[in-house]
Design an enzyme around this catalytic site. Structure first.
Site, PDB file in Angstrom:
ATOM      1  N   ASP A 296      -0.958  -6.099   0.029  1.00 15.37           N
ATOM      2  CA  ASP A 296      -1.342  -5.429   1.266  1.00 15.37           C
ATOM      3  C   ASP A 296      -2.846  -5.224   1.311  1.00 15.37           C
ATOM      4  O   ASP A 296      -3.466  -4.802   0.317  1.00 15.37           O
ATOM      5  CB  ASP A 296      -0.672  -4.055   1.355  1.00 15.37           C
TER       6      ASP A 296
ATOM      7  N   ASP B 236       0.826  -1.201   0.000  1.00 16.98           N
ATOM      8  CA  ASP B 236       0.000   0.000   0.000  1.00 16.98           C
ATOM      9  C   ASP B 236       0.864   1.257   0.000  1.00 16.98           C
ATOM     10  O   ASP B 236       0.349   2.378  -0.068  1.00 16.98           O
ATOM     11  CB  ASP B 236      -0.992   0.009   1.158  1.00 16.98           C
TER      12      ASP B 236
ATOM     13  N   GLU C 100       9.187  -4.128  10.760  1.00 19.63           N
ATOM     14  CA  GLU C 100       9.620  -2.848  10.195  1.00 19.63           C
ATOM     15  C   GLU C 100      10.027  -1.848  11.276  1.00 19.63           C
ATOM     16  O   GLU C 100       9.327  -1.663  12.271  1.00 19.63           O
ATOM     17  CB  GLU C 100       8.510  -2.220   9.348  1.00 19.63           C
TER      18      GLU C 100
END
Length: 288
Positions: free
Chosen positions: A104, A65, A203
């Site tokens: 995503d 995304d 992340e």
């Protein structure tokens, strides 16, 4: 406007030719776990042509995304819709033959309930031919992950810095600087793995957190600002290729495509203005 370029084997997602037997599978990727396994290579892709170029070198292509910023110039991933993800997902599946393609799930398409998550994920897989979805969130999303996996939808988790939660997090800084937040990220990873995720993206966290999650979950982890000791790595393709001037600390730029594109366009503009282009070799003349 026209172009003579085509994609080799550009089949529709519903065509079996678009998903040849040599495409990597979820069970095959689940085995890529541990320091003795070959690390997983993942990059984002949003278009058929980019997918075609990345595919031979990647184990997974993620239709992220992040297309919000990369393709549409939006300030965050929050405005992304299912329609946008489906359109780009189908293009990436058409452009690839080897890598597993995951998509995503955009903000607002899965958080309300496991049933909402299933409806959105099923739509994405049906309309694109992709093999898996990725969703952000930790323990709160574990029921949705379990609901999807029990119904035949492979799921990649995403913990740590979760861009869809930027308004809650207050920005894109590294996560896990407090003991409480570090413990929460580890617990999130364990919960998502136990719920059935076949892989987890970690992340923007302090490295010890990424290492601990990697050691404590049975599925492969994929770092992006995590650690080289994760079971694989992912970057936004355009960041890695140098198409943007500003990137996160965890990005390594392998090329300066922005500079090369700018130089090429400047040369083209000069040729047009000097009437050096088009030349005789580019024009059609009457047959004698």
């Amino acid at each position: 406007m026209s172009t003579t370029s085509t994609l080799e084997g550009g089949a529709r997602p519903s065509d079996p030719a678009a998903r040849p037997s040599r495409r990597l599978t979820v069970p095959a990727l689940r085995t890529r776990k541990g320091p003795d396994a070959e690390p997983l290579v993942m990059l984002t892709a949003y278009t058929a042509r980019m997918a075609q170029l990345l595919d031979p070198h990647c184990d997974m292509l993620l239709v992220g995304d992040s297309l919000a910023q990369v393709i549409y110039g939006l300030p965050s991933t929050v405005p992304v819709t299912l329609e946008m993800m489906a359109a780009h997902g189908a293009a990436v599946v058409r452009g690839s033959r080897h890598a597993l393609v995951a998509i995503d799930m955009p903000f607002g398409s899965y958080e309300a309930s496991p049933e909402q998550a299933f409806e959105s994920a099923a739509r994405l897989l049906k309309e694109t031919g992709a093999a898996a979805v990725k969703l952000e969130g930790g323990e709160a999303m574990a029921p949705a992950v379990r609901f999807l996996t029990e119904r035949g939808i492979p799921v990649i988790g995403h913990i740590g810095l979760t861009p869809q939660a930027v308004n809650t997090l207050g920005g894109y800084g590294a996560r896990g600087r407090s003991e409480a937040e570090a413990a929460k990220i580890v617990a999130d990873g364990i919960a998502i793995a136990e719920a059935g995720a076949f892989s987890i993206v970690i992340e923007g966290v302090l490295e010890p957190i990424a290492i601990e999650v990697t050691e404590r979950v049975a599925c492969p982890t994929i770092g992006i600002g995590g650690s080289a000791r994760c079971d694989g790595q992912v970057l936004v393709g355009e960041d890695m290729l140098g198409l943007f001037d500003q990137t996160a600390r965890f990005v390594k730029r392998y090329e300066d495509l922005a500079g090369r594109i700018s130089a090429a366009v400047a040369a083209y503009a000069g040729d047009v203005r000097s009437r050096a282009f088009p030349g005789a070799e580019h024009l059609y003349q009457p047959r004698a």
